[in-house]
Structures are given as structure tokens and as C-alpha cells.
Design a protein around this motif. Structure first.
Motif, PDB file in Angstrom:
ATOM      1  N   GLY A 149       0.956  -1.336   0.153  1.00 20.28           N
ATOM      2  CA  GLY A 149      -0.380   0.303   0.004  1.00 20.28           C
ATOM      3  C   GLY A 149       1.221   0.907   0.328  1.00 20.28           C
ATOM      4  N   GLU A 150       0.109   2.026   0.324  1.00 24.36           N
ATOM      5  CA  GLU A 150       1.234   3.310  -0.045  1.00 24.36           C
ATOM      6  C   GLU A 150       1.271   4.073   1.732  1.00 24.36           C
ATOM      7  N   TYR A 151       1.518   4.546   2.269  1.00 24.57           N
ATOM      8  CA  TYR A 151       1.919   5.256   3.145  1.00 24.57           C
ATOM      9  C   TYR A 151       2.114   6.932   3.841  1.00 24.57           C
ATOM     10  N   ALA A 152       1.833   7.777   4.036  1.00 26.71           N
ATOM     11  CA  ALA A 152       2.831   8.541   4.879  1.00 26.71           C
ATOM     12  C   ALA A 152       2.465   8.814   5.999  1.00 26.71           C
ATOM     13  N   THR A 153       2.936  10.116   6.385  1.00 22.42           N
ATOM     14  CA  THR A 153       3.653  10.494   7.937  1.00 22.42           C
ATOM     15  C   THR A 153       1.557  10.714   7.988  1.00 22.42           C
ATOM     16  N   ASP A 154       1.076  11.787   7.791  1.00 22.23           N
ATOM     17  CA  ASP A 154      -0.824  11.619   7.990  1.00 22.23           C
ATOM     18  C   ASP A 154      -1.434  12.415   6.790  1.00 22.23           C
ATOM     19  N   THR A 155      -2.774  12.714   7.332  1.00 19.34           N
ATOM     20  CA  THR A 155      -3.251  12.912   5.728  1.00 19.34           C
ATOM     21  C   THR A 155      -2.940  14.082   4.773  1.00 19.34           C
ATOM     22  N   ARG A 156      -2.492  15.238   5.277  1.00 16.97           N
ATOM     23  CA  ARG A 156      -1.767  16.281   4.451  1.00 16.97           C
ATOM     24  C   ARG A 156      -0.769  15.367   3.826  1.00 16.97           C
ATOM     25  N   ALA A 157      -0.017  14.746   4.270  1.00 17.10           N
ATOM     26  CA  ALA A 157       1.137  14.661   3.416  1.00 17.10           C
ATOM     27  C   ALA A 157       0.820  12.628   2.493  1.00 17.10           C
ATOM     28  N   CYS A 158      -0.453  12.303   2.971  1.00 14.64           N
ATOM     29  CA  CYS A 158      -0.986  10.921   1.871  1.00 14.64           C
ATOM     30  C   CYS A 158      -1.860  12.154   0.289  1.00 14.64           C
ATOM     31  N   ASN A 159      -2.437  12.773   0.865  1.00 12.62           N
ATOM     32  CA  ASN A 159      -2.538  13.816  -0.091  1.00 12.62           C
ATOM     33  C   ASN A 159      -1.581  14.575  -0.864  1.00 12.62           C
ATOM     34  N   SER A 160      -0.675  14.557  -0.639  1.00 17.30           N
ATOM     35  CA  SER A 160       0.814  15.533  -1.811  1.00 17.30           C
ATOM     36  C   SER A 160       1.253  14.838  -2.044  1.00 17.30           C
ATOM     37  N   PRO A 161       1.454  14.248  -3.476  1.00 21.01           N
ATOM     38  CA  PRO A 161       1.854  12.675  -3.823  1.00 21.01           C
ATOM     39  C   PRO A 161       4.017  13.026  -3.828  1.00 21.01           C
ATOM     40  N   ALA A 162       3.972  14.131  -3.875  1.00 21.26           N
ATOM     41  CA  ALA A 162       5.403  14.402  -3.695  1.00 21.26           C
ATOM     42  C   ALA A 162       6.275  14.742  -2.518  1.00 21.26           C
ATOM     43  N   HIS A 163       5.124  14.567  -0.837  1.00 20.62           N
ATOM     44  CA  HIS A 163       5.396  14.688  -0.065  1.00 20.62           C
ATOM     45  C   HIS A 163       6.938  13.561   0.448  1.00 20.62           C
ATOM     46  N   GLU A 164       7.982  14.152   1.109  1.00 21.81           N
ATOM     47  CA  GLU A 164       8.675  13.295   1.534  1.00 21.81           C
ATOM     48  C   GLU A 164       8.906  12.089   2.307  1.00 21.81           C
ATOM     49  N   SER A 165       7.448  11.809   3.159  1.00 23.75           N
ATOM     50  CA  SER A 165       7.518  10.771   4.410  1.00 23.75           C
ATOM     51  C   SER A 165       6.854   9.786   3.208  1.00 23.75           C
ATOM     52  N   ARG A 166       6.041  10.322   2.211  1.00 26.76           N
ATOM     53  CA  ARG A 166       5.654   8.735   1.094  1.00 26.76           C
ATOM     54  C   ARG A 166       6.261   7.607   0.578  1.00 26.76           C
ATOM     55  N   LEU A 167       5.484   6.555   0.972  1.00 23.40           N
ATOM     56  CA  LEU A 167       6.404   5.241   1.390  1.00 23.40           C
ATOM     57  C   LEU A 167       5.434   4.478   0.278  1.00 23.40           C
ATOM     58  N   THR A 168       5.933   3.934  -0.969  1.00 25.80           N
ATOM     59  CA  THR A 168       4.769   2.970  -1.301  1.00 25.80           C
ATOM     60  C   THR A 168       5.730   1.535  -1.443  1.00 25.80           C
ATOM     61  N   ILE A 169       4.816   0.135  -0.849  1.00 26.47           N
ATOM     62  CA  ILE A 169       5.105  -0.854  -1.046  1.00 26.47           C
ATOM     63  C   ILE A 169       4.745  -1.988  -2.055  1.00 26.47           C
ATOM     64  N   GLY A 170       5.066  -2.113  -2.912  1.00 26.49           N
ATOM     65  CA  GLY A 170       3.768  -3.038  -3.935  1.00 26.49           C
ATOM     66  C   GLY A 170       4.829  -4.688  -3.210  1.00 26.49           C
ATOM     67  N   ALA A 171       4.238  -5.679  -4.284  1.00 27.28           N
ATOM     68  CA  ALA A 171       4.297  -7.144  -4.445  1.00 27.28           C
ATOM     69  C   ALA A 171       6.017  -7.296  -5.110  1.00 27.28           C
ATOM     70  N   TRP A 172       6.744  -7.014  -5.454  1.00 23.72           N
ATOM     71  CA  TRP A 172       7.816  -6.938  -5.797  1.00 23.72           C
ATOM     72  C   TRP A 172       8.768  -5.479  -6.521  1.00 23.72           C
ATOM     73  N   ARG A 173       7.913  -4.287  -5.310  1.00 24.62           N
ATOM     74  CA  ARG A 173       9.161  -2.868  -5.715  1.00 24.62           C
ATOM     75  C   ARG A 173       8.651  -2.718  -4.305  1.00 24.62           C
ATOM     76  N   ILE A 174       9.589  -1.446  -4.045  1.00 24.38           N
ATOM     77  CA  ILE A 174       9.111  -0.366  -3.303  1.00 24.38           C
ATOM     78  C   ILE A 174       9.719   1.189  -3.074  1.00 24.38           C
ATOM     79  N   LYS A 175       8.545   2.350  -3.329  1.00 26.26           N
ATOM     80  CA  LYS A 175       8.906   3.420  -3.164  1.00 26.26           C
ATOM     81  C   LYS A 175       9.206   4.646  -2.803  1.00 26.26           C
ATOM     82  N   PHE A 176      10.631   5.520  -2.015  1.00 27.64           N
ATOM     83  CA  PHE A 176      10.450   6.035  -1.114  1.00 27.64           C
ATOM     84  C   PHE A 176      10.422   7.537  -2.012  1.00 27.64           C
ATOM     85  N   HIS A 177      10.145   8.505  -1.466  1.00 25.23           N
ATOM     86  CA  HIS A 177      10.813   9.717  -1.829  1.00 25.23           C
ATOM     87  C   HIS A 177      11.211   9.978  -2.910  1.00 25.23           C
TER      88      HIS A 177
END
Length: 143
Positions: free
Chosen positions: A59-87
Motif C-alpha cells: 500500500g501507500e503510506y505517509a506521516t499524516d493525511t496532508r502528506a497522503c494527499n501530496s504525492p511528492a511528500h518526503e514521507s511517502r512510501l509505496t510498498i508493492g508486491a515486488w517494488r518499494i518506492k520512497f520519495h
């Protein structure tokens, strides 16, 4: 001339039956990983370790709701089945260890012009909404 045509056809046919290339079996970054990591002591020698992140952690994770609504936020983390994506970096997951609420991922990350291997350890809350980095203590909510 006929002999040249037969020779050409034979060469073309031989090219179609090229020797097996182990590199072709390596997982691409766009397809499911099929490589295995070293099994832990609790598993049998014939059982490969998993390299796919279990669904409850994806899924997609971030520090708070505001960060979740900002795709370029530095706390964004996406964990997929085979890939991981940080800012500023992302990459293929090459090894996974997981338990009920614990996840350890080793990934080949590329970012800022460099490639490196890194390992991350996470805990997921019982309700599946908070992901905690066990090394830094950073908590991210599911977006």
C-alpha cells in the motif's frame, strides 16, 4: 547458390535454438520476482524463501493525511508486491521476511544517480493502518 541458401536457412534455424541463458530467467523489474533468497533455519532446504511482499503490507503510506494527499511528500512510501518506492529512490525487492505484523525487505534502490542495496524493517499495527520503521521509529499511516 542452392548450397548457400541451405546454409543460410541452417544458420537461422540454429539461432532460434540458442543455448539457455540464465540471465533470461532473472526477474525483471516489471514482472513478479521469482528469485529466491536464502531460506531461514525454520524452513526446509527444499522450500524457497518468499520474495513477494504479503498483501497486508502492500500500500501507500505517509506521516499524516496532508502528506497522503501530496504525492511528492518526503514521507511517502509505496510498498508493492515486488517494488518499494520512497520519495527520492525506488527499486526491486530482492528478499522478504515476514511474520504476522513484521516485515523485513531488502531492495536494490536507485535514486539520485546511485544504486545501492538496503534493508528495511517494519511493523504493521494490528488494524493494518500504521506502519512503523523499526530502525528509525518513523510512523506512517496508510493513505
Amino acid at each position: 547458390m542452392r548450397l548457400s541458401t541451405i546454409a543460410l536457412v541452417a544458420l537461422l534455424a540454429a539461432g532460434c535454438a540458442a543455448p539457455h541463458d540464465d540471465a533470461a530467467d532473472a526477474p525483471s523489474t516489471d514482472s513478479p520476482a521469482t528469485a529466491t533468497s536464502t531460506p531461514d533455519a525454520a524452513s526446509s532446504d527444499s522450500e524457497p524463501a518468499r520474495t513477494t511482499v504479503p498483501a497486508q503490507f502492500q500500500g501507500e503510506y505517509a506521516t499524516d493525511t496532508r502528506a497522503c494527499n501530496s504525492p511528492a511528500h518526503e514521507s511517502r512510501l509505496t510498498i508493492g508486491a515486488w517494488r518499494i518506492k520512497f520519495h527520492e529512490s525506488s527499486g526491486a525487492i530482492v528478499a522478504v521476511e515476514s511474520g504476522r505484523n513484521a516485515l523485513t525487505i531488502t531492495a536494490e534502490l536507485t535514486g539520485e544517480g546511485k544504486t545501492r542495496e538496503a534493508t528495511y524493517r517494519f511493523n504493521l499495527s494490528d488494524d493494518g493502518q500504521i506502519l512503523t520503521d523499526r530502525d528509525s521509529g518513523m510512523k506512517r499511516q496508510r493513505c
